[in-house]
Design a protein around this motif. Structure first.
Motif, PDB file in Angstrom:
ATOM      1  N   SER A   1       4.872   6.630 -19.218  1.00 10.13           N
ATOM      2  CA  SER A   1       3.717   5.784 -18.901  1.00 10.13           C
ATOM      3  C   SER A   1       2.840   6.393 -17.814  1.00 10.13           C
ATOM      4  CB  SER A   1       4.194   4.391 -18.458  1.00 10.13           C
ATOM      5  OG  SER A   1       4.879   3.742 -19.502  1.00 10.13           O
ATOM      6  N   ILE A   2       3.471   7.051 -16.844  1.00  8.36           N
ATOM      7  CA  ILE A   2       2.719   7.700 -15.766  1.00  8.36           C
ATOM      8  C   ILE A   2       1.793   8.774 -16.335  1.00  8.36           C
ATOM      9  CG2 ILE A   2       2.951   9.242 -13.755  1.00  8.36           C
ATOM     10  CD1 ILE A   2       5.574   7.685 -13.126  1.00  8.36           C
ATOM     11  N   ARG A   3       2.251   9.426 -17.412  1.00  5.81           N
ATOM     12  CA  ARG A   3       1.472  10.515 -18.012  1.00  5.81           C
ATOM     13  C   ARG A   3       0.399  10.013 -18.975  1.00  5.81           C
ATOM     14  NH1 ARG A   3       6.699  12.981 -18.431  1.00  5.81           N
ATOM     15  NH2 ARG A   3       6.780  12.489 -20.650  1.00  5.81           N
ATOM     16  N   CYS A   4       0.670   8.900 -19.668  1.00  5.89           N
ATOM     17  CA  CYS A   4      -0.244   8.506 -20.750  1.00  5.89           C
ATOM     18  C   CYS A   4      -0.964   7.176 -20.541  1.00  5.89           C
ATOM     19  CB  CYS A   4       0.510   8.474 -22.085  1.00  5.89           C
ATOM     20  SG  CYS A   4       1.743   7.170 -22.190  1.00  5.89           S
ATOM     21  N   ASN A   5      -0.668   6.479 -19.453  1.00  5.81           N
ATOM     22  CA  ASN A   5      -1.283   5.176 -19.209  1.00  5.81           C
ATOM     23  C   ASN A   5      -2.015   5.215 -17.862  1.00  5.81           C
ATOM     24  OD1 ASN A   5      -1.575   2.372 -18.276  1.00  5.81           O
ATOM     25  ND2 ASN A   5      -0.366   1.836 -20.075  1.00  5.81           N
ATOM     26  N   ASP A   6      -3.340   5.071 -17.905  1.00  2.00           N
ATOM     27  CA  ASP A   6      -4.147   5.174 -16.682  1.00  2.00           C
ATOM     28  C   ASP A   6      -3.730   4.168 -15.617  1.00  2.00           C
ATOM     29  OD1 ASP A   6      -5.588   7.217 -17.784  1.00  2.00           O
ATOM     30  OD2 ASP A   6      -7.233   5.933 -18.476  1.00  2.00           O
ATOM     31  N   ARG A   7      -3.367   2.979 -16.055  1.00  2.00           N
ATOM     32  CA  ARG A   7      -2.979   1.933 -15.102  1.00  2.00           C
ATOM     33  C   ARG A   7      -1.762   2.354 -14.289  1.00  2.00           C
ATOM     34  NH1 ARG A   7      -0.353  -3.838 -16.889  1.00  2.00           N
ATOM     35  NH2 ARG A   7      -0.133  -4.767 -14.814  1.00  2.00           N
ATOM     36  N   TYR A   8      -0.751   2.865 -14.981  1.00  2.00           N
ATOM     37  CA  TYR A   8       0.480   3.245 -14.293  1.00  2.00           C
ATOM     38  C   TYR A   8       0.344   4.571 -13.543  1.00  2.00           C
ATOM     39  CZ  TYR A   8       2.643  -0.570 -16.868  1.00  2.00           C
ATOM     40  OH  TYR A   8       2.961  -1.804 -17.378  1.00  2.00           O
TER      41      TYR A   8
ATOM     42  N   SER B   1      -2.388   5.623 -12.024  1.00  3.40           N
ATOM     43  CA  SER B   1      -3.104   5.338 -10.786  1.00  3.40           C
ATOM     44  C   SER B   1      -2.198   4.606  -9.797  1.00  3.40           C
ATOM     45  CB  SER B   1      -4.362   4.502 -11.071  1.00  3.40           C
ATOM     46  OG  SER B   1      -4.030   3.267 -11.673  1.00  3.40           O
ATOM     47  N   MET B   2      -1.340   3.748 -10.322  1.00  2.64           N
ATOM     48  CA  MET B   2      -0.375   3.047  -9.471  1.00  2.64           C
ATOM     49  C   MET B   2       0.588   4.041  -8.828  1.00  2.64           C
ATOM     50  SD  MET B   2       2.305   0.065 -10.656  1.00  2.64           S
ATOM     51  CE  MET B   2       3.578  -0.552  -9.556  1.00  2.64           C
ATOM     52  N   TYR B   3       1.042   5.001  -9.616  1.00  3.36           N
ATOM     53  CA  TYR B   3       1.959   6.029  -9.117  1.00  3.36           C
ATOM     54  C   TYR B   3       1.288   6.854  -8.012  1.00  3.36           C
ATOM     55  CZ  TYR B   3       5.105  10.060  -9.126  1.00  3.36           C
ATOM     56  OH  TYR B   3       5.974  11.051  -8.745  1.00  3.36           O
ATOM     57  N   ARG B   4       0.057   7.275  -8.261  1.00  2.12           N
ATOM     58  CA  ARG B   4      -0.668   8.080  -7.266  1.00  2.12           C
ATOM     59  C   ARG B   4      -0.874   7.298  -5.970  1.00  2.12           C
ATOM     60  NH1 ARG B   4      -3.750   9.513 -11.809  1.00  2.12           N
ATOM     61  NH2 ARG B   4      -5.392   8.054 -11.187  1.00  2.12           N
ATOM     62  N   LYS B   5      -1.180   6.023  -6.094  1.00  5.37           N
ATOM     63  CA  LYS B   5      -1.406   5.198  -4.902  1.00  5.37           C
ATOM     64  C   LYS B   5      -0.148   5.110  -4.049  1.00  5.37           C
ATOM     65  CE  LYS B   5      -2.730   0.565  -3.388  1.00  5.37           C
ATOM     66  NZ  LYS B   5      -3.046  -0.836  -3.804  1.00  5.37           N
ATOM     67  N   ILE B   6       1.001   4.853  -4.700  1.00  5.27           N
ATOM     68  CA  ILE B   6       2.255   4.700  -3.963  1.00  5.27           C
ATOM     69  C   ILE B   6       2.673   6.010  -3.301  1.00  5.27           C
ATOM     70  CG2 ILE B   6       4.730   4.196  -4.177  1.00  5.27           C
ATOM     71  CD1 ILE B   6       3.995   2.278  -6.482  1.00  5.27           C
ATOM     72  N   VAL B   7       2.546   7.104  -4.049  1.00  5.82           N
ATOM     73  CA  VAL B   7       3.024   8.399  -3.543  1.00  5.82           C
ATOM     74  C   VAL B   7       2.037   9.042  -2.568  1.00  5.82           C
ATOM     75  CG1 VAL B   7       3.663  10.758  -4.193  1.00  5.82           C
ATOM     76  CG2 VAL B   7       4.467   8.824  -5.564  1.00  5.82           C
ATOM     77  N   HIS B   8       0.758   9.064  -2.939  1.00  4.37           N
ATOM     78  CA  HIS B   8      -0.223   9.820  -2.153  1.00  4.37           C
ATOM     79  C   HIS B   8      -0.921   9.003  -1.070  1.00  4.37           C
ATOM     80  CE1 HIS B   8       0.440  13.161  -4.791  1.00  4.37           C
ATOM     81  NE2 HIS B   8       0.070  12.472  -5.849  1.00  4.37           N
TER      82      HIS B   8
END
Length: 202
Positions: free
Chosen positions: A157-164, A166-173
């Motif tokens: 989902s992180i690779r193919c779903n924009d919603r997830y 962006s959520m991943y990038r927000k939490i990590v970065h």
């Protein structure tokens, strides 16, 4: 039981679902065997042993596929399970094997609230507090096979779903939190979404 601790009524498995679960358990044993065989590759130094190992790997892969075919055939015979599978597979990140795992080992999907379904998967955050001490929140318990499947779905989902993604990038970065924390958060968000999807369909 773990489910009872969170006020979740015991789910009564149908005879079809029991048979599918037993086949899935046997398939899981073969998957573990295949993983072990592949991990043993580096320890092989002779040609004959390497040839035998490759034969066993191919045999294990065929056995896993054969189990999946049997499981798919049984699901095809039960309209309710087939509809669940189609619905799950319509979500980006959920493939056939992950959908099967959720159907078989998380039959409560669609009949619980958000906190309950996350707890069943071992994805609900718990406070780590004692007196004035405030530690990091953590996950515990739950069904490890389901959690592993959801982690795999979260990675896709992180690779193919924009919603997830962006959520991943927000939490990590932006929040500077570990990648594992982000993965857990996305897996939890995903299973809660699947739970609501099942509720609406039901």
């Amino acid at each position: 039981t773990f489910a009872a601790d969170y006020g979740i009524k015991p789910y009564v498995l149908s005879k079809e679902l029991i048979e599918i679960r037993e086949l899935a358990n046997l398939q899981h044993l073969e998957i573990n065997r295949l993983r072990s065989l592949k991990n043993h590759k580096d320890a092989i130094s002779t040609k004959n042993a390497a040839k035998e190992l490759e034969r066993q790997i191919k045999q294990a892969e065929k056995t896993i596929d054969r189990f999946q075919e049997k499981i798919n055939s049984l699901i095809q015979l039960v309209p309710e399970l087939l509809e669940k599978k189609k619905l799950l597979c319509s979500v980006k990140g959920i493939g056939e094997k992950i959908a099967t795992t959720l159907i078989v080992f998380l039959p409560e999907l669609g009949s619980c609230n958000r906190r309950q379904i996350a707890s069943l998967c071992g994805l609900a955050p718990f406070n780590n507090e004692s007196g004035t001490y405030r530690g990091h929140r953590y996950i515990k318990g739950g069904r490890s096979r389901v959690r592993t499947a959801l982690f795999m779905a979260a990675l896709v989902s992180i690779r193919c779903n924009d919603r997830y993604s962006s959520m991943y990038r927000k939490i990590v970065h932006e929040e500077h939190r570990p990648a594992k924390v982000a993965l857990i958060a996305i897996a939890r968000k995903l299973v809660c979404y699947l739970n609501s999807l099942m509720k609406r369909a039901g």
